[in-house]
Write an enzyme that holds these catalytic residues in place. Structure first.
Site, PDB file in Angstrom:
ATOM      1  N   ALA A  79      91.718  46.003 122.886  1.00  0.00           N
ATOM      2  CA  ALA A  79      91.606  47.451 122.640  1.00  0.00           C
ATOM      3  C   ALA A  79      92.214  48.176 123.835  1.00  0.00           C
ATOM      4  O   ALA A  79      92.292  47.628 124.939  1.00  0.00           O
ATOM      5  CB  ALA A  79      90.159  47.863 122.461  1.00  0.00           C
TER       6      ALA A  79
ATOM      7  N   GLY B 119      96.388  50.265 119.338  1.00  0.00           N
ATOM      8  CA  GLY B 119      97.749  50.605 118.937  1.00  0.00           C
ATOM      9  C   GLY B 119      98.694  50.821 120.088  1.00  0.00           C
ATOM     10  O   GLY B 119      99.834  51.229 119.874  1.00  0.00           O
TER      11      GLY B 119
ATOM     12  N   GLY C  68     100.158  48.611 121.544  1.00  0.00           N
ATOM     13  CA  GLY C  68     101.278  47.721 121.219  1.00  0.00           C
ATOM     14  C   GLY C  68     101.938  48.065 119.898  1.00  0.00           C
ATOM     15  O   GLY C  68     102.863  47.374 119.461  1.00  0.00           O
TER      16      GLY C  68
ATOM     17  N   GLU D 205      96.535  45.692 112.263  1.00  0.00           N
ATOM     18  CA  GLU D 205      95.246  45.371 112.889  1.00  0.00           C
ATOM     19  C   GLU D 205      94.097  45.946 112.065  1.00  0.00           C
ATOM     20  O   GLU D 205      93.073  45.292 111.848  1.00  0.00           O
ATOM     21  CB  GLU D 205      95.206  45.929 114.314  1.00  0.00           C
ATOM     22  CG  GLU D 205      96.147  45.201 115.258  1.00  0.00           C
ATOM     23  CD  GLU D 205      96.282  45.841 116.628  1.00  0.00           C
ATOM     24  OE1 GLU D 205      96.718  45.158 117.544  1.00  0.00           O
ATOM     25  OE2 GLU D 205      95.956  47.032 116.778  1.00  0.00           O
TER      26      GLU D 205
END
Ligand code: 5RP
Length: 224
Positions: free
Chosen positions: A87, A99, A101, A107
């Site tokens: 996270a 997010g 990445g 996810e």
């Protein structure tokens, strides 16, 4: 301890949890990012126990396959007993921003079919209120301007992530300057904006277990 050492410690703790709790031959959901990568590496000694894995991104799929772990399409699976992911921020109510990445949509889909969401994070990720980390929003490319205006109306400062396209062929708007007092309300409101695929708030479906890497060792929190 460095941040990388804390990530390594939680990755190993999560692999140990999987070894003890995933039924023999069970399917595992696997997240995306540097902590998730360390978790994939930590699965090496127990990979023969796994029936396979569902990946939340192309990068994770490649890393799992390099590890010799079979990767299945989510459509071949009804439920996943365990999903392990990192996270960007997590609050005491187990709500998260994810997010960083750019893999938030996959996810969130994998998390939605998982019985237990295990968040693995170093201590810097635990915050009293979400929002210092810019909130990622995945957007259909033709809607970027319109969605940016709607996000600004919600009180944030939207910036399109430069040179980035998601695994789904979409763009990411990072929303800066939010102090998120009502994570479920904001997650719901952003998802109502036409052109938004999903947003990086994981509050409607938050984490069930947090493995938090601290200099004093891995702390475990369970959702109340
Ligand atoms: C990717 C994510 C990651 O879980 C999040 O960005 C944390 O990454 P890292 O483990 O590298 O700190 O949501 O979309």
């Amino acid at each position: 301890m460095t941040q990388d050492e804390l990530k390594q410690a939680v990755a190993e703790a999560a692999a140990d949890h999987v070894a003890r709790h995933l039924p023999e031959g069970g399917m595992l959901g696997v997240g995306t990012g540097s902590t998730a990568n360390l978790f994939i590496d930590a699965l090496a000694p127990i990979k023969s126990r796994l029936g396979g894995a569902v990946a939340s991104s192309e990068a994770t799929r490649l890393r799992l396959e390099r590890q010799g772990i079979p990767v299945l399409d989510l459509n071949a699976v009804d439920r996943l007993p365990i999903y392990v992911d990192g996270a960007d921020e997590i609050d005491p109510g187990m709500n998260m921003i994810k997010g960083g990445g750019g893999a938030l949509t996959r996810e969130k889909i994998v998390a939605a079919v998982s019985d237990t969401f295990i968040c693995i994070a170093d201590a810097s990720k635990l915050v009293p209120v979400l929002g210092r980390f810019p909130l990622p929003v995945e957007v259909i490319p033709m809607a970027v301007r319109q969605v940016s205006r709607a996000l600004a109306a919600l009180g944030g400062t939207p910036r399109v992530r430069e040179g980035f396209v998601t695994d789904n062929g979409n763009l990411i708007i990072d929303v800066h300057g939010l102090a998120i007092a009502d994570p479920v309300g904001l997650e719901t409101a952003i998802n109502q904006i036409v052109g938004v695929v999903t947003n990086g708030l994981f509050a409607i479906r938050g984490a069930d277990i947090l493995l938090l890497g601290t200099p004093e060792g891995v702390r475990i929190r369970v959702r109340e």
